[in-house]
Design an enzyme around this catalytic site. Sequence first.
Site, PDB file in Angstrom:
ATOM      1  N   ARG A 174       2.920   4.622   6.298  1.00 50.05           N
ATOM      2  CA  ARG A 174       3.294   3.909   7.659  1.00 50.05           C
ATOM      3  C   ARG A 174       3.831   2.553   7.303  1.00 50.05           C
ATOM      4  NH1 ARG A 174      -2.313   4.438  10.238  1.00 50.05           N
ATOM      5  NH2 ARG A 174      -2.950   3.903   8.130  1.00 50.05           N
ATOM      6  N   HIS A 229      -2.336  -3.993   4.929  1.00 50.01           N
ATOM      7  CA  HIS A 229      -2.187  -3.666   6.376  1.00 50.01           C
ATOM      8  C   HIS A 229      -3.396  -3.162   7.133  1.00 50.01           C
ATOM      9  CE1 HIS A 229      -2.708   0.656   5.824  1.00 50.01           C
ATOM     10  NE2 HIS A 229      -2.542   0.518   4.645  1.00 50.01           N
ATOM     11  N   CYS A 235       0.790  -1.281  -0.194  1.00 45.84           N
ATOM     12  CA  CYS A 235      -0.063   0.093  -0.154  1.00 45.84           C
ATOM     13  C   CYS A 235       0.727   1.267   0.152  1.00 45.84           C
ATOM     14  CB  CYS A 235      -0.849   0.102   1.329  1.00 45.84           C
ATOM     15  SG  CYS A 235      -1.827   1.436   1.268  1.00 45.84           S
TER      16      CYS A 235
HETATM   17 CO    CO Z   1      -3.541   1.152   3.135  1.00 41.86          CO
END
Ligand code: CO
Length: 212
Positions: free
Chosen positions: A47, A99, A43
Amino acid sequence: MKNFYKKMLENNKKWVAESLEKDPLFFERLANGQQPPLLWIGCSDSRVPANEIIGAMPGEVFVHRNIANMVIHSDMSMLSVLDYAVNVLKVKHIIVCGHYGCGGVKAALGNQQIGLIDNWIRHIKDVYRFHSTELNLITDETKRFDRFVEVNVQEQVLDLAKTSIIQTAWRNEQELEIHGWVYDVKDGIVKDLEITFENNNRLPDVYQLDLD
Ligand code: CO
């Protein structure tokens, strides 16, 4: 704002100096080419940085990232990365890493119109439809969201296995495994969904390409 920008350039100089201190030939070696054993499809979320979370060095991971780590068969960027990784770099592993807490998956759960991105998110809504029986039974909202993230990764792994690029590699007996992972932004730990594909035997018949 300006300070942050300046800081990035300063950080780069520092990183170069530190890298050379540890290994004077670091950049010289990297300049000779790359042979990463791994393609990472993750993604875009800030983070979930590919290299850091698996302790990989420059030269070790070939990376494609987009919103919600999607494998969409008309996405030329993804297909080009995949083709190059499989047919030129001959990576041995492909990891689709989703995630928990993914904004793209969360948007797919809702009905709010956001803009152009709605058309990207729609593919994630398809995943919900395929798994709606299971997902609708989960009453706890967070748990349903978490499970949606997992089944989304599962479908992207399946979508990779469906591609002619991957099936041709397997037909040619190229060593290539596709894995599905979910990263937890709350503790940094990766969960291996244990859905690894290393041939097209488990693909539903309709997707198995007759390549001989
Ligand atoms: Co994402």
